[in-house]
Design a protein around this motif. Structure first.
Motif, PDB file in Angstrom:
ATOM      1  N   GLY A 159      40.448  30.352  20.242  1.00 39.15           N
ATOM      2  CA  GLY A 159      40.007  28.854  19.721  1.00 39.15           C
ATOM      3  C   GLY A 159      40.935  27.815  19.346  1.00 39.15           C
ATOM      4  N   CYS A 160      42.199  28.254  19.623  1.00 40.24           N
ATOM      5  CA  CYS A 160      43.173  27.225  19.037  1.00 40.24           C
ATOM      6  C   CYS A 160      43.134  25.548  19.458  1.00 40.24           C
ATOM      7  CB  CYS A 160      44.779  27.639  19.157  1.00 40.24           C
ATOM      8  SG  CYS A 160      45.192  27.906  20.833  1.00 40.24           S
ATOM      9  N   LEU A 161      42.696  25.512  20.665  1.00 40.78           N
ATOM     10  CA  LEU A 161      42.934  24.124  21.168  1.00 40.78           C
ATOM     11  C   LEU A 161      41.584  23.224  20.610  1.00 40.78           C
ATOM     12  CD1 LEU A 161      43.803  24.683  24.922  1.00 40.78           C
ATOM     13  CD2 LEU A 161      45.241  23.722  22.949  1.00 40.78           C
ATOM     14  N   TRP A 193      33.711  32.161  34.785  1.00 39.49           N
ATOM     15  CA  TRP A 193      33.477  31.221  35.727  1.00 39.49           C
ATOM     16  C   TRP A 193      33.835  31.900  36.968  1.00 39.49           C
ATOM     17  CZ3 TRP A 193      37.850  29.726  32.035  1.00 39.49           C
ATOM     18  CH2 TRP A 193      39.084  30.338  32.418  1.00 39.49           C
ATOM     19  N   ASN A 194      33.916  33.260  36.842  1.00 37.36           N
ATOM     20  CA  ASN A 194      34.126  33.782  38.436  1.00 37.36           C
ATOM     21  C   ASN A 194      32.502  34.323  38.667  1.00 37.36           C
ATOM     22  OD1 ASN A 194      36.812  33.425  38.831  1.00 37.36           O
ATOM     23  ND2 ASN A 194      37.177  35.194  37.692  1.00 37.36           N
ATOM     24  N   GLU A 195      31.719  34.195  37.611  1.00 35.92           N
ATOM     25  CA  GLU A 195      30.264  34.700  37.923  1.00 35.92           C
ATOM     26  C   GLU A 195      29.441  33.573  38.700  1.00 35.92           C
ATOM     27  OE1 GLU A 195      28.543  36.249  34.291  1.00 35.92           O
ATOM     28  OE2 GLU A 195      29.875  37.999  34.288  1.00 35.92           O
ATOM     29  N   ASP A 213      53.731  24.786  23.232  1.00 34.33           N
ATOM     30  CA  ASP A 213      53.686  24.117  24.319  1.00 34.33           C
ATOM     31  C   ASP A 213      52.341  23.336  24.533  1.00 34.33           C
ATOM     32  OD1 ASP A 213      56.215  24.026  24.881  1.00 34.33           O
ATOM     33  OD2 ASP A 213      55.873  25.607  26.634  1.00 34.33           O
ATOM     34  N   SER A 214      51.176  24.067  24.050  1.00 30.69           N
ATOM     35  CA  SER A 214      49.831  23.842  24.135  1.00 30.69           C
ATOM     36  C   SER A 214      49.286  22.663  23.214  1.00 30.69           C
ATOM     37  CB  SER A 214      49.032  24.967  24.087  1.00 30.69           C
ATOM     38  OG  SER A 214      49.166  25.946  24.999  1.00 30.69           O
ATOM     39  N   GLU A 215      50.247  22.371  22.376  1.00 30.09           N
ATOM     40  CA  GLU A 215      49.968  21.256  21.324  1.00 30.09           C
ATOM     41  C   GLU A 215      49.915  20.019  22.126  1.00 30.09           C
ATOM     42  OE1 GLU A 215      51.119  23.325  17.216  1.00 30.09           O
ATOM     43  OE2 GLU A 215      52.669  21.449  18.019  1.00 30.09           O
ATOM     44  N   LEU A 248      37.382  25.421  27.944  1.00 27.96           N
ATOM     45  CA  LEU A 248      37.029  26.553  29.140  1.00 27.96           C
ATOM     46  C   LEU A 248      38.181  27.643  28.927  1.00 27.96           C
ATOM     47  CD1 LEU A 248      36.398  24.164  31.788  1.00 27.96           C
ATOM     48  CD2 LEU A 248      34.607  25.463  30.725  1.00 27.96           C
ATOM     49  N   GLY A 249      37.845  29.077  28.393  1.00 31.11           N
ATOM     50  CA  GLY A 249      39.129  29.790  28.365  1.00 31.11           C
ATOM     51  C   GLY A 249      39.556  29.631  26.944  1.00 31.11           C
ATOM     52  N   THR A 250      38.585  29.730  25.820  1.00 29.04           N
ATOM     53  CA  THR A 250      39.047  29.439  24.409  1.00 29.04           C
ATOM     54  C   THR A 250      39.985  30.420  23.575  1.00 29.04           C
ATOM     55  OG1 THR A 250      38.162  28.332  22.598  1.00 29.04           O
ATOM     56  CG2 THR A 250      37.160  30.339  23.094  1.00 29.04           C
TER      57      THR A 250
HETATM   58  C1  LIG Z   1      46.085  31.261  28.877  1.00 28.35           C
HETATM   59  S1  LIG Z   1      44.440  31.699  27.921  1.00 28.35           S
HETATM   60  C2  LIG Z   1      44.044  30.412  26.775  1.00 28.35           C
HETATM   61  C3  LIG Z   1      43.519  30.715  25.398  1.00 28.35           C
HETATM   62  C4  LIG Z   1      43.551  29.505  24.481  1.00 28.35           C
HETATM   63  N1  LIG Z   1      42.919  28.272  24.960  1.00 28.35           N
HETATM   64  C5  LIG Z   1      44.893  28.858  24.164  1.00 28.35           C
HETATM   65  O1  LIG Z   1      45.435  27.898  24.540  1.00 28.35           O
HETATM   66  O2  LIG Z   1      45.682  29.483  23.543  1.00 28.35           O
HETATM   67  C6  LIG Z   1      43.229  31.914  28.944  1.00 28.35           C
HETATM   68  C7  LIG Z   1      41.809  32.266  28.555  1.00 28.35           C
HETATM   69  O3  LIG Z   1      40.785  32.204  29.482  1.00 28.35           O
HETATM   70  C8  LIG Z   1      40.035  33.196  29.481  1.00 28.35           C
HETATM   71  N2  LIG Z   1      39.609  33.631  30.708  1.00 28.35           N
HETATM   72  C9  LIG Z   1      40.259  34.290  31.736  1.00 28.35           C
HETATM   73  N3  LIG Z   1      39.245  34.377  32.970  1.00 28.35           N
HETATM   74  C10 LIG Z   1      38.360  33.861  32.656  1.00 28.35           C
HETATM   75  C11 LIG Z   1      37.102  33.591  33.188  1.00 28.35           C
HETATM   76  N4  LIG Z   1      37.051  34.277  34.505  1.00 28.35           N
HETATM   77  N5  LIG Z   1      35.920  33.074  32.675  1.00 28.35           N
HETATM   78  C12 LIG Z   1      36.082  32.896  31.374  1.00 28.35           C
HETATM   79  N6  LIG Z   1      37.276  32.951  30.646  1.00 28.35           N
HETATM   80  C13 LIG Z   1      38.303  33.278  31.064  1.00 28.35           C
HETATM   81  C14 LIG Z   1      40.984  34.447  29.067  1.00 28.35           C
HETATM   82  O4  LIG Z   1      40.256  35.575  28.404  1.00 28.35           O
HETATM   83  C15 LIG Z   1      41.927  33.552  27.925  1.00 28.35           C
HETATM   84  O5  LIG Z   1      41.346  33.737  26.489  1.00 28.35           O
END
Ligand SMILES: C[S@@+](CC[C@H](N)C(=O)[O-])C[C@H]1O[C@@H](n2cnc3c(N)ncnc32)[C@H](O)[C@@H]1O
Length: 314
Positions: free
Chosen positions: A145-147, A193-195, A116-118, A140-142
């Protein structure tokens, strides 16, 4: 269900009387064990697991059904089938997952890339006026790294930064970048991103900001398939009470992260598009009304906002 409850006597590929099984017999036993464990495509998965441990791989599995498994092969196969019967994801067992026709290394530290992420990758590529410019991407939240890496594979002069709170995910994403020959154009950095002040190091703004943040409501995770609920990282799934916490956290930062003329693409969960659009409308006023992209099932899966202004003319 424990693996010991589903594997046949003697294990998969072995036998109680000590006579080793053929490939065909081992596959039949394994398929039955996986079917009993509730796996939807047991035969196909059994073949993939066997191909992972016997010399000759998939060609040997299909080409030589009468070949006898050695005791070591039978034991290794039984171990893999046992893990899968315990509902560990196939991708974790094989350590690999295809996404955007690329081969990604995956582990229990990252979300298993979803077909679905494609939708997001496709949406970004369609939104770009020219694939040959030196676009700057921010993911953001890699995770794996797939995306980011799929996009870099399509944009030959682009550079990207992937951030994640998980060091293990970042190390895997870096390994994937190198394996795909994208290492020189991909950077990865630990940021949470919570910091407070988390965006301080993210200068200059990117042309394309993408995110597939955690968006499952906390209370729904336990009811997901065991592969997801028990084996995928909680931080990759858990979006808080209503699933929208990460969007609320990211939205106010976007004005500083996306360049004029650039755009933002977010994946959303089923039924979340309107709520996420409202969150961004309230926080990131510099962005347009979002365009919605549906996945192959027709579910609104990706929202795309543009930031008005001249895009770069490099
Ligand atoms: C749903 S996964 C997506 C991973 C990838 N981008 C994908 O599409 O398959 C969300 C990603 O956000 C990261 N994440 C969650 N909370 C985060 C935060 N507060 N700050 C940074 N990254 C965070 C997780 O570690 C995870 O790798």
């Amino acid at each position: 269900m424990a693996a010991g409850n589903v594997l046949p006597r003697g294990g998969v590929g072995g036998s109680a009387d000590g006579i080793e099984s053929s490939v065909a017999a081992a596959l039949a036993q394994a398929s039955a064990a996986l079917a009993a464990a509730g796996i939807a495509g047991p035969r196909a998965e059994a073949r993939l697991l066997l191909a992972a441990i016997i010399a000759g791989g998939a060609a040997a599995v299909t080409g030589y059904p009468e070949r006898r498994l050695s005791a070591a092969e039978a034991a290794a196969f039984a171990a893999l089938v046992g893990r899968r019967a315990a509902r560990e994801p196939l991708s974790h067992i094989l350590g690999r997952r295809e996404f955007w026709s690329l081969d990604f290394q995956v582990s229990a530290a990252v979300l298993d890339p979803r077909p679905d992420s494609e939708t997001l990758v496709q949406a970004v590529l369609e939104a770009l006026p020219d694939r040959t410019r030196p676009w700057r991407l921010l993911d953001l939240g890699t995770g794996s790294g797939c995306l980011l890496l799929s996009l870099l594979s399509e944009l030959p002069r682009a550079h990207g930064l992937g951030i994640d709170a998980s060091p293990e995910a970042l190390s895997l994403a870096g390994a994937n970048a190198l394996a795909l020959g994208l290492g020189p154009r991909a950077d990865f950095r630990r940021l949470d991103w919570n910091e407070p002040g988390w965006t301080a190091g993210l200068i200059p703004p990117a042309d394309i900001v993408i995110a597939n943040p955690p968006y499952i409501p906390s209370g729904e995770i336990a009811a997901l398939a065991p592969e997801v609920a028990r084996f995928e990282p909680r931080a990759a799934l858990d979006g808080g009470g209503d699933g929208l916490d990460a969007y609320r956290r990211l939205a106010p930062a976007l004005a500083g992260l996306v360049a004029a003329g650039g755009f933002v693409a977010f994946e959303v969960g089923a039924g979340q598009a309107a709520a996420v659009a409202a969150i961004l409308a309230a926080s990131a006023r510099c962005l347009s009304v979002p365009e919605v992209r549906a996945d192959l099932a027709g579910i609104a899966r990706c929202l795309l906002w543009r930031r008005p202004g001249e895009d770069r003319r490099d």
